[in-house]
Every structure is written in structure tokens, then in C-alpha cells.
Scaffold this motif. Structure first.
Motif, PDB file in Angstrom:
ATOM      1  N   GLY A   1     -14.880  71.308  60.438  1.00  0.00           N
ATOM      2  CA  GLY A   1     -15.000  71.661  59.017  1.00  0.00           C
ATOM      3  C   GLY A   1     -14.233  72.918  58.666  1.00  0.00           C
ATOM      4  O   GLY A   1     -14.657  73.691  57.808  1.00  0.00           O
ATOM      5  N   ALA A   2     -13.079  73.106  59.342  1.00  0.00           N
ATOM      6  CA  ALA A   2     -12.159  74.179  58.954  1.00  0.00           C
ATOM      7  C   ALA A   2     -12.809  75.566  59.001  1.00  0.00           C
ATOM      8  O   ALA A   2     -12.451  76.438  58.217  1.00  0.00           O
TER       9      ALA A   2
ATOM     10  N   ARG B   1     -15.375  76.620  57.876  1.00  0.00           N
ATOM     11  CA  ARG B   1     -16.025  77.100  56.650  1.00  0.00           C
ATOM     12  C   ARG B   1     -16.882  76.063  55.933  1.00  0.00           C
ATOM     13  O   ARG B   1     -17.742  76.418  55.129  1.00  0.00           O
ATOM     14  N   ASP B   2     -16.598  74.778  56.141  1.00  0.00           N
ATOM     15  CA  ASP B   2     -17.205  73.756  55.283  1.00  0.00           C
ATOM     16  C   ASP B   2     -18.681  73.543  55.632  1.00  0.00           C
ATOM     17  O   ASP B   2     -18.999  73.051  56.713  1.00  0.00           O
TER      18      ASP B   2
ATOM     19  N   SER C   1     -12.373  68.510  65.252  1.00  0.00           N
ATOM     20  CA  SER C   1     -11.592  69.317  64.311  1.00  0.00           C
ATOM     21  C   SER C   1     -11.570  70.792  64.721  1.00  0.00           C
ATOM     22  O   SER C   1     -11.181  71.099  65.855  1.00  0.00           O
TER      23      SER C   1
ATOM     24  N   ILE D   1      -7.645  70.810  65.905  1.00  0.00           N
ATOM     25  CA  ILE D   1      -6.593  71.742  65.486  1.00  0.00           C
ATOM     26  C   ILE D   1      -6.245  72.554  66.734  1.00  0.00           C
ATOM     27  O   ILE D   1      -7.111  73.238  67.288  1.00  0.00           O
TER      28      ILE D   1
ATOM     29  N   TYR E   1      -2.915  74.478  53.869  1.00  0.00           N
ATOM     30  CA  TYR E   1      -4.048  74.767  54.764  1.00  0.00           C
ATOM     31  C   TYR E   1      -4.124  76.264  55.103  1.00  0.00           C
ATOM     32  O   TYR E   1      -5.092  76.710  55.721  1.00  0.00           O
TER      33      TYR E   1
ATOM     34  N   PHE F   1      -7.518  78.047  54.276  1.00  0.00           N
ATOM     35  CA  PHE F   1      -8.684  78.105  55.160  1.00  0.00           C
ATOM     36  C   PHE F   1      -8.384  78.814  56.485  1.00  0.00           C
ATOM     37  O   PHE F   1      -9.278  79.415  57.074  1.00  0.00           O
TER      38      PHE F   1
ATOM     39  N   LEU G   1      -6.484  63.924  56.986  1.00  0.00           N
ATOM     40  CA  LEU G   1      -6.260  65.382  56.941  1.00  0.00           C
ATOM     41  C   LEU G   1      -5.307  65.868  58.019  1.00  0.00           C
ATOM     42  O   LEU G   1      -4.762  66.974  57.915  1.00  0.00           O
ATOM     43  N   LEU G   2      -5.136  65.089  59.077  1.00  0.00           N
ATOM     44  CA  LEU G   2      -4.269  65.502  60.189  1.00  0.00           C
ATOM     45  C   LEU G   2      -3.420  64.327  60.662  1.00  0.00           C
ATOM     46  O   LEU G   2      -3.953  63.246  60.930  1.00  0.00           O
TER      47      LEU G   2
ATOM     48  N   HIS H   1     -10.933  61.375  59.016  1.00  0.00           N
ATOM     49  CA  HIS H   1     -11.190  62.637  59.721  1.00  0.00           C
ATOM     50  C   HIS H   1     -12.675  62.832  60.047  1.00  0.00           C
ATOM     51  O   HIS H   1     -13.040  63.129  61.187  1.00  0.00           O
TER      52      HIS H   1
HETATM   53  N1  LIG Z   1      -8.521  70.398  55.613  1.00  0.00           N
HETATM   54  C1  LIG Z   1      -8.703  70.199  56.911  1.00  0.00           C
HETATM   55  C2  LIG Z   1      -7.569  70.036  57.688  1.00  0.00           C
HETATM   56  C3  LIG Z   1      -7.684  69.864  59.000  1.00  0.00           C
HETATM   57  C4  LIG Z   1      -8.911  69.841  59.530  1.00  0.00           C
HETATM   58  C5  LIG Z   1     -10.036  69.989  58.779  1.00  0.00           C
HETATM   59  C6  LIG Z   1      -9.936  70.179  57.461  1.00  0.00           C
HETATM   60  C7  LIG Z   1     -11.201  70.313  56.709  1.00  0.00           C
HETATM   61  O1  LIG Z   1     -12.198  70.219  57.287  1.00  0.00           O
HETATM   62  C8  LIG Z   1     -11.252  70.563  55.307  1.00  0.00           C
HETATM   63  C9  LIG Z   1     -12.623  71.004  54.932  1.00  0.00           C
HETATM   64  N2  LIG Z   1     -13.376  69.938  54.401  1.00  0.00           N
HETATM   65  C10 LIG Z   1     -12.471  72.170  54.007  1.00  0.00           C
HETATM   66  O2  LIG Z   1     -13.356  73.013  54.008  1.00  0.00           O
HETATM   67  O3  LIG Z   1     -11.469  72.257  53.308  1.00  0.00           O
END
Ligand SMILES: Nc1ccccc1C(=O)C[C@H](N)C(=O)O
Length: 286
Positions: free
Chosen positions: A43-44, A46-47, A123, A167, A180, A183, A224-225, A253
Motif C-alpha cells: 500500500g505504498a 501509506r494506504d 508491494s 517495489i 509515483y 508517495f 499499478l506495476l 495489484h
Molecule cells: N501506486 C502504487 C504503485 C505501486 C505500488 C503500490 C501502489 C499503491 O499502493 C497505491 C496506493 N493505493 C496509494 O496509496 O496510492
């Protein structure tokens, strides 16, 4: 039929410093023959919609089965960086990885499973799983967070790490997807050497520092990837002579951790761990 125990265990004072532990109740008195799956959500960084609950499907499929008497599961929450939904969250690298190391250390001290565990990360959780294998994160930066009296991952490194939709290189991620950077900067600050140091694909020395298995799953349906993160990391590992298992899977994802393909991949790794242990026992003439 054996039952299961599921409980929430805090490993620090912050509300996100908590994990869920799944145990087979059968033969609870002997924890010595147990193996552990430790899940780290993504969740990057943060999510708030990603959490320890992301492991529900995996742990139910593997731990909550009538035959299981040996497999235990833990799924970790960790402090998050700010997001629109939770602007008050204020974790910054290395807080996330410090929490993961603290949580694994806590589990190890409580259940003493040595190297009989695997890490599964999705992720940003895959990034964290790989970061946790490298003692660099027990260095100077973390001394204030993890008491230096606690050795780096006591009990040893996991036998395997299974990464999905990971990642692996922050600089390369932002090169491919410039938007990106919001984040990444949120979690790691503006572009700097820190981005490289925090990226498993940019860290040399895998061959000498980690002797367990690395399994990389990546979905071609991940919106997303692309495959670029996974292929970049695999290339870096192979260039060092590290063997890595790569599996192309399906699903979006945030669907891969709910699907069968992850369950099958983790089961396979656990099966091979069993064999390793039998071989070891035979070699030691037990
Ligand atoms: N954007 C991404 C790209 C690569 C891997 C994860 C994400 C995310 O998890 C996005 C997340 N839902 C967010 O808070 O933006």
C-alpha cells in the motif's frame, strides 16, 4: 478436528504497531516443530486500506486447515506515512522497516522458531521483507529505534522470502512512473542516496548476505506495476549469481494476495523447507 487461535498482539505503543497471530491450537504445548509464515502488507507505505487483514486468504488457506498442526502465521501492521485519508500518520523511512524488524524480533523472542520461517511481502511489503534481510537496517539509523542490545534478527534469517507485486528499486519506479514520486517522497523524502540504499535491487552483496530462497511473483494484469520492477531485481540478483524463482501470475495489484496462485507458491516453498529439514536430519543422523 483441531481448532485455531487468532489473536491480536501489540509489539509497540503505536496503534499500528500490532500484528495478528494465527496458531493451530492442537499440540499447542510444543512449539518447537512449528514453522511460521510472516506476512507484510503493501500500500505504498501509506494506504490505510492495506493492512494485516490482507493476509486473511493466505493464512486461512494454509494455517486454518484440519490437517495443519505445525504451521503458524503472523501478519504485521506497521506505522504508515501520511495519506489523504489519514493525514495524521507521520512515519518516515526507516520507521516502517524498524517496525517490521521489531515485530519479527518480538515474535522470535516469544516463539523461538529459529530459521523456520518465511517472509511473504506484497508491494511495499515486499520491499520491507527484502530490506529486513539486510543488516544495513540495523545500522546507525535504527539504533535509536531498535535497542542495539537486541541482535539483528535473533534466530537467524528466514529460509525464504516470497515477494509479490514488489517495489524493488525506488529510482527506477519513479523513472517509469514519475507521478509515483509523491508517495515515494512521502515515505523516503526528496530524491537522495536514501532511495538507493532503501532499494533491494540497488543493494549489492545479496550473494554473501542471504543464503535463503528468493521467490518473485509478478502479475501481468497488475494495473499499478509493469514487469519492470521484477525483471530489474531478477537481473541484479542473477548478475551476482543468486538464484531466484520467478513466477508470472494473474490478477490486479491488490487481488494477487487474495488469490490461489500466492497460496500455491507459498505452499511449494514450505514443502521444500520440509524436505530441507528432513535432509538435514538425515545428514545429522537423527
Ligand atoms: N501506486 C502504487 C504503485 C505501486 C505500488 C503500490 C501502489 C499503491 O499502493 C497505491 C496506493 N493505493 C496509494 O496509496 O496510492
Amino acid at each position: 478436528m483441531p481448532g485455531f487461535i487468532l489473536f491480536r498482539e501489540p509489539y509497540g505503543p503505536h496503534p499500528l504497531q500490532t500484528m495478528d497471530i494465527h496458531l493451530p491450537s492442537y499440540k499447542m504445548r510444543s512449539l518447537d516443530d512449528k514453522k511460521w509464515i510472516i506476512f507484510i502488507h503493501g500500500g505504498a507505505w501509506r494506504d490505510p486500506s492495506n493492512s494485516k487483514a490482507d493476509a486473511t486468504r493466505l493464512l486461512h488457506a494454509l494455517v486454518h486447515t484440519p490437517q495443519n498442526t505445525t504451521l503458524c502465521g503472523a501478519t504485521l501492521n506497521y506505522r504508515l506515512s501520511p495519506s489523504d485519508r489519514e493525514p495524521g500518520n507521520n512515519a518516515r523511512h526507516p520507521d516502517h522497516i524498524a517496525d517490521v524488524l521489531t515485530a519479527i524480533t518480538f515474535l522470535q523472542q516469544k516463539y523461538q522458531f529459529g530459521r523456520n520461517y518465511i517472509l511473504v511481502g506484497h508491494s511495499a511489503g515486499a520491499t520491507l521483507a527484502l530490506q529486513s534481510l539486510r543488516s544495513i537496517y540495523n545500522g546507525r539509523n535504527l539504533d535509536s529505534i531498535i535497542p542495539s542490545a537486541v541482535p539483528f534478527l535473533p534466530g537467524g534469517l528466514p529460509r525464504a522470502v516470497v515477494c509479490t507485486e514488489g517495489i524493488y528499486s525506488l529510482p527506477d519506479l519513479v523513472d517509469e512512473y514519475p507521478h509515483y514520486s509523491s508517495f515515494i517522497e512521502n515515505a523516503f523524502g526528496p530524491p537522495s542516496q536514501v532511495w538507493f540504499d532503501a532499494s533491494p535491487a540497488c543493494l549489492p552483496g545479496w550473494k554473501s548476505e542471504y543464503d535463503g530462497r528468493i521467490v518473485i511473483l509478478q502479475s501481468t494484469e497488475d494495473e499499478l506495476l509493469s514487469l519492470r520492477q521484477a525483471t530489474g531485481f531478477v537481473k541484479a540478483l542473477e548478475a551476482e549469481g543468486v538464484s531466484v524463482d520467478v513466477e508470472i501470475v494473474g490478477g490486479k495489484h491488490d487481488d494477487v494476495f487474495k488469490g490461489d496462485e500466492l497460496v500455491v507458491a507459498v505452499k511449494k516453498v514450505l514443502g521444500e523447507m520440509n524436505m530441507d529439514m528432513k535432509e538435514l536430519a538425515a545428514a545429522l543422523d537423527f
